[in-house]
Design a protein around this motif. Structure first.
Motif, mmCIF file in Angstrom:
data_model
loop_
_atom_site.group_PDB
_atom_site.id
_atom_site.type_symbol
_atom_site.label_atom_id
_atom_site.label_comp_id
_atom_site.label_asym_id
_atom_site.label_seq_id
_atom_site.Cartn_x
_atom_site.Cartn_y
_atom_site.Cartn_z
ATOM 1 N N LEU A 267 1.998 23.917 -44.305
ATOM 2 C CA LEU A 267 2.507 23.154 -43.165
ATOM 3 C C LEU A 267 1.474 22.191 -42.590
ATOM 4 O O LEU A 267 1.795 21.379 -41.730
ATOM 5 N N ILE A 268 0.256 22.254 -43.073
ATOM 6 C CA ILE A 268 -0.797 21.324 -42.660
ATOM 7 C C ILE A 268 -0.919 20.168 -43.652
ATOM 8 O O ILE A 268 -1.547 19.158 -43.375
ATOM 9 N N SER A 269 -0.281 20.281 -44.785
ATOM 10 C CA SER A 269 -0.418 19.277 -45.838
ATOM 11 C C SER A 269 0.095 17.908 -45.388
ATOM 12 O O SER A 269 1.152 17.813 -44.768
ATOM 13 N N PRO A 270 -0.630 16.843 -45.743
ATOM 14 C CA PRO A 270 -0.138 15.499 -45.441
ATOM 15 C C PRO A 270 0.966 15.054 -46.406
ATOM 16 O O PRO A 270 1.615 14.037 -46.176
ATOM 17 N N PRO B 262 4.545 15.151 -47.672
ATOM 18 C CA PRO B 262 5.835 15.616 -47.167
ATOM 19 C C PRO B 262 6.593 16.510 -48.156
ATOM 20 O O PRO B 262 7.380 17.356 -47.739
ATOM 21 N N LYS B 263 6.340 16.339 -49.426
ATOM 22 C CA LYS B 263 6.993 17.212 -50.412
ATOM 23 C C LYS B 263 6.541 18.662 -50.202
ATOM 24 O O LYS B 263 7.336 19.590 -50.319
ATOM 25 N N ILE B 264 5.280 18.825 -49.851
ATOM 26 C CA ILE B 264 4.735 20.167 -49.638
ATOM 27 C C ILE B 264 5.129 20.711 -48.275
ATOM 28 O O ILE B 264 5.683 21.810 -48.166
ATOM 29 N N CYS B 265 4.862 19.948 -47.204
ATOM 30 C CA CYS B 265 5.110 20.500 -45.857
ATOM 31 C C CYS B 265 6.596 20.543 -45.518
ATOM 32 O O CYS B 265 7.054 21.518 -44.926
ATOM 33 N N ASP B 266 7.355 19.531 -45.896
ATOM 34 C CA ASP B 266 8.792 19.521 -45.603
ATOM 35 C C ASP B 266 9.601 20.237 -46.683
ATOM 36 O O ASP B 266 10.384 21.136 -46.384
ATOM 37 N N GLY B 267 9.411 19.799 -47.908
ATOM 38 C CA GLY B 267 10.235 20.282 -49.012
ATOM 39 C C GLY B 267 10.004 21.722 -49.401
ATOM 40 O O GLY B 267 10.953 22.455 -49.683
ATOM 41 N N PHE B 268 8.755 22.125 -49.430
ATOM 42 C CA PHE B 268 8.451 23.506 -49.811
ATOM 43 C C PHE B 268 8.346 24.404 -48.579
ATOM 44 O O PHE B 268 9.126 25.335 -48.397
ATOM 45 N N ALA B 269 7.375 24.121 -47.733
ATOM 46 C CA ALA B 269 7.001 25.059 -46.673
ATOM 47 C C ALA B 269 8.032 25.190 -45.560
ATOM 48 O O ALA B 269 8.494 26.293 -45.270
ATOM 49 N N TYR B 270 8.381 24.095 -44.897
ATOM 50 C CA TYR B 270 9.264 24.224 -43.742
ATOM 51 C C TYR B 270 10.663 24.675 -44.152
ATOM 52 O O TYR B 270 11.273 25.508 -43.477
ATOM 53 N N THR B 271 11.158 24.147 -45.242
ATOM 54 C CA THR B 271 12.489 24.540 -45.704
ATOM 55 C C THR B 271 12.545 26.029 -45.995
ATOM 56 O O THR B 271 13.474 26.723 -45.588
ATOM 57 N N ALA B 272 11.529 26.524 -46.693
ATOM 58 C CA ALA B 272 11.479 27.958 -47.007
ATOM 59 C C ALA B 272 11.268 28.780 -45.738
ATOM 60 O O ALA B 272 11.934 29.806 -45.538
ATOM 61 N N ALA B 273 10.375 28.340 -44.871
ATOM 62 C CA ALA B 273 10.110 29.083 -43.633
ATOM 63 C C ALA B 273 11.372 29.206 -42.790
ATOM 64 O O ALA B 273 11.674 30.289 -42.271
ATOM 65 N N ALA B 274 12.113 28.117 -42.657
ATOM 66 C CA ALA B 274 13.343 28.150 -41.851
ATOM 67 C C ALA B 274 14.327 29.172 -42.404
ATOM 68 O O ALA B 274 14.902 29.962 -41.642
ATOM 69 N N ARG B 275 14.487 29.164 -43.685
ATOM 70 C CA ARG B 275 15.430 30.110 -44.302
ATOM 71 C C ARG B 275 14.944 31.544 -44.170
ATOM 72 O O ARG B 275 15.679 32.439 -43.764
ATOM 73 N N TRP B 276 13.692 31.768 -44.523
ATOM 74 C CA TRP B 276 13.176 33.137 -44.581
ATOM 75 C C TRP B 276 12.964 33.750 -43.201
ATOM 76 O O TRP B 276 13.146 34.955 -43.033
ATOM 77 N N ILE B 277 12.611 32.946 -42.221
ATOM 78 C CA ILE B 277 12.506 33.474 -40.860
ATOM 79 C C ILE B 277 13.898 33.898 -40.382
ATOM 80 O O ILE B 277 14.070 34.982 -39.841
ATOM 81 N N ALA C 214 1.360 28.449 -32.370
ATOM 82 C CA ALA C 214 0.947 28.063 -31.022
ATOM 83 C C ALA C 214 -0.452 27.453 -31.011
ATOM 84 O O ALA C 214 -0.711 26.475 -30.299
ATOM 85 N N CYS C 215 -1.336 27.992 -31.815
ATOM 86 C CA CYS C 215 -2.705 27.461 -31.891
ATOM 87 C C CYS C 215 -2.741 26.060 -32.502
ATOM 88 O O CYS C 215 -3.669 25.298 -32.255
ATOM 89 N N ARG C 216 -1.733 25.733 -33.256
ATOM 90 C CA ARG C 216 -1.730 24.442 -33.948
ATOM 91 C C ARG C 216 -1.369 23.265 -33.059
ATOM 92 O O ARG C 216 -1.456 22.122 -33.492
ATOM 93 N N PHE C 217 -0.999 23.501 -31.826
ATOM 94 C CA PHE C 217 -0.752 22.378 -30.915
ATOM 95 C C PHE C 217 -2.021 21.562 -30.698
ATOM 96 O O PHE C 217 -1.950 20.388 -30.343
ATOM 97 N N ALA C 218 -3.171 22.163 -30.914
ATOM 98 C CA ALA C 218 -4.451 21.471 -30.741
ATOM 99 C C ALA C 218 -5.105 21.141 -32.082
ATOM 100 O O ALA C 218 -6.261 20.725 -32.116
ATOM 101 N N HIS C 219 -4.391 21.291 -33.173
ATOM 102 C CA HIS C 219 -4.942 21.051 -34.512
ATOM 103 C C HIS C 219 -5.225 19.556 -34.707
ATOM 104 O O HIS C 219 -4.478 18.707 -34.212
ATOM 105 N N PRO C 220 -6.287 19.207 -35.433
ATOM 106 C CA PRO C 220 -6.598 17.792 -35.641
ATOM 107 C C PRO C 220 -5.604 17.043 -36.542
ATOM 108 O O PRO C 220 -5.506 15.823 -36.458
ATOM 109 N N GLU C 221 -4.867 17.766 -37.379
ATOM 110 C CA GLU C 221 -3.904 17.119 -38.282
ATOM 111 C C GLU C 221 -2.554 16.962 -37.584
ATOM 112 O O GLU C 221 -2.002 17.931 -37.063
ATOM 113 N N VAL C 222 -2.006 15.760 -37.621
ATOM 114 C CA VAL C 222 -0.750 15.483 -36.927
ATOM 115 C C VAL C 222 0.398 16.326 -37.472
ATOM 116 O O VAL C 222 1.251 16.788 -36.712
#
Length: 111
Positions: A35-38, A40-55, A72-80
């Protein structure tokens, strides 16, 4: 160097079945890293899609509090992209927690 326990392209192509041979905590760690990856195939296509389903399916119920703390800690993360996925991930977690009383403690939800 990191080790991927999940073949994400194959899992995505197969409709996101949960990798039952891998502990939920390891799958969650991989998702959080992606979810930190720049890319979009990784953060959107793999990670977030799977996380939404599995959660929603309860696959991460045993680590839901830790997922929430990390998000919650990632609100201050340097990566957008990390900051962008933080509220999305928290919404998924809180929705799941709201559906099953006691799944996440009140203190954890407030953090």
């Amino acid at each position: 160097m990191t080790v991927d326990f999940v073949d994400w392209p194959a899992m995505t192509a197969d409709g996101h079945p949960f990798p039952k041979a891998v502990p939920a905590c390891q799958v969650a760690d991989e998702l959080l890293a992606m979810l930190i990856s720049p890319d979009p195939k990784i953060c959107d296509g793999f990670a977030y899609t799977a996380a939404a389903r599995w959660i929603a399916e309860g696959r991460f119920d045993e680590v839901l509090g830790q997922l929430g703390d990390t998000a919650a800690c990632r609100f201050a993360h340097p990566e957008v992209q990390a900051r962008s996925f933080a509220p999305l991930t928290l919404c998924l977690i809180l929705k799941r927690a709201d559906s099953i009383p006691g799944l996440v403690t009140q203190a954890a939800a407030e953090r």
